[in-house]
Design a protein around this motif. Sequence first.
Motif, PDB file in Angstrom:
ATOM      1  N   HIS A 346      47.486  49.436  33.744  1.00  0.00           N
ATOM      2  CA  HIS A 346      47.730  48.561  32.648  1.00  0.00           C
ATOM      3  C   HIS A 346      48.953  49.258  31.851  1.00  0.00           C
ATOM      4  CE1 HIS A 346      47.409  45.592  29.393  1.00  0.00           C
ATOM      5  NE2 HIS A 346      47.531  46.621  28.568  1.00  0.00           N
ATOM      6  N   ARG A 349      52.060  48.700  33.715  1.00  0.00           N
ATOM      7  CA  ARG A 349      52.661  47.139  33.932  1.00  0.00           C
ATOM      8  C   ARG A 349      53.283  46.805  32.742  1.00  0.00           C
ATOM      9  NH1 ARG A 349      47.685  46.090  35.914  1.00  0.00           N
ATOM     10  NH2 ARG A 349      47.399  45.930  38.029  1.00  0.00           N
ATOM     11  N   ASP A 569      46.188  41.974  36.476  1.00  0.00           N
ATOM     12  CA  ASP A 569      45.879  43.434  35.316  1.00  0.00           C
ATOM     13  C   ASP A 569      44.533  43.152  34.987  1.00  0.00           C
ATOM     14  OD1 ASP A 569      45.802  44.948  33.287  1.00  0.00           O
ATOM     15  OD2 ASP A 569      47.581  44.255  32.392  1.00  0.00           O
TER      16      ASP A 569
END
Length: 578
Positions: A346, A349, A569
């Motif tokens: 995460h 990203r 995600d």
Amino acid sequence: MANEDTKNRKDTDIPSASGQIQTDFIRSIIAQDLKENKHGGRIITRFPPEPNGYLHIGHAKSINLNFSIARENANGICHLRFDDTNPVKEEEEYIESIKEDIKWLGFDWKEHLYYASDYYEQLYEYAVTIIRKEKAYVDHLNADQIREYRGTLKKPGKESPYRNRTVEENLDLFERMKKGEFEDGTCVLRAKIDMASPNINMRDPALYRILKANHPRTGDKWCIYPMYDFAHPLSDSIERITHSICTLEFEDHRPLYDWILNELDAKDHPQQIEFARLNLTYTVMSKRRLLELVKEKHVNGWDDPRMPTISGLRKRGYTPESIREFCGRIGVAKSNSVVDIALLEHCLREELNLTTQRVMAVLRPLKVIIDNYPEGKTEELDAQNNPEDPSMGSRAIPFSREIYIEQDDFQEEPHKKFFRLAPGREVRLKHAYYITCNKVIKDEKTGEILNLHCSYDPQSKGGGTSDGRKVQGTLHWVSVPHALKSEVRLYDHLFTKADPDQAEEGKTYLSNINLNSLEKISDCIIEPSLKNAKPGSRYQFLRHGYFCVDPKDSTDEKPVFNRIVSLKDTWAKIQKKR
Ligand code: ATP
Ligand code: MG
């Protein structure tokens, strides 16, 4: 992202890159020590790797902690010290890789690079001093006997028959150990503390052992080597470390750490503080296991992109910023826990969403011929590079009569919930036109779909129509005459179980290796703007995830792209559910 303000802060409340104020029990101790002027205002930490393997993401937690604390304090310094006291397992290659990884993570030890082996002479003198104080003796029990005499948690240990040798005898024997008169394992120097101590570490721990091995730095000069428990507190003290931060498994060693420094009246007595080590789901973290994975060829070396090593993460395409952000978010605590690997992904990203250019790549191509588009014509269409950041501008991408789309984006008999291309159906081509599928051409023998014939609506340029009709699917594509080829590598977790140790009876974590953790797709199609993509550069392939040009395996003819992480995600989903 850290702004100037957060970079320059010098107090203990450190906003992480995400802007949240962060503090922890170690920083609180340090703040208090500064207030009380405990070390004359000095703050010196150290990162002390054993050069017996490559660094992993757990080490990054420790590096981030030690170097950040130094950075946050006006007089802060962080040493890099190689704990090179076991010549049998240590190699120069590891030393170089460790230095490279720390620098890549964004930290700098400046002139403070040290080796425990630099102190061998001093450590030897300290051992002699301890013998003189009748607090150490040369023991001729063998390893098995020592283990047996040590006792257990429930049973006190037994004193060695050699425990009461005279100082003279011990000095003589220790010197002869040093001279190489005894073979490996025949005797050790032990501290004389308390064989009945409830803490097993205090039951006369070994201080020196004989190892007739060539040391990468001291060569054949020494054949006795100090044990970690002896070398570590003394190296810390010699370097005038103020806070010796280590992981929880050393908590039970702290009384010994303090005993050694007290017995030697050390001028500088650092404070050992323990914190919980990082554990990650779907990951093994000990160097012993990582070495096993490499040696047994379950992976392609220490820097295999599936490895949790810093070099593996780097090859995969991780950024130092995302790793530091992750370390900041997990924080520092006193009790062990397991962190969801989705959090690491995460963090990456979040960063790449803001920083990477969007491009189009077709991993499994299916050719589409647009019958009503003029033959031989090429149009340059405008494509925005990153909708999150208009300052990244746009680029021109060529469109022509023949394009590739993803095989998965077409179903001849579409499933109820399939909204992409199907016979008779209209979809949008990203940055281009609406197309409708009119005909499916198949191989007569195998029934395999060879290509599709479509028509386009010239009025729909840029993705909309004057009559406002809606389409449900938007596909990515690449123009056939302009297409470049590339190899794409998709990665999955190296283990199938969140806890790789959960193996069937009689089996080890190795039985949980994910045999599908690497998928190589060799004939992928990428858009022509990627022609000179630099090794190590990162992109978002629309709908596929974030990719990085493999720095080692790419060639000018055929770049290799590693998928760093997909777009899905799972961490954001978990957070929403809470
Ligand atoms: P491993 O157990 O993975 O083999 P290690 O502890 O033997 O690692 P060292 O080279 O001795 O490796 O570690 C250097 C420093 O990194 C030590 O201070 C250690 O406490 C810290 N460290 C090692 N693993 C982790 C981890 N998983 N989380 C946080 N810190 C770690
Ligand atoms: Mg260790």
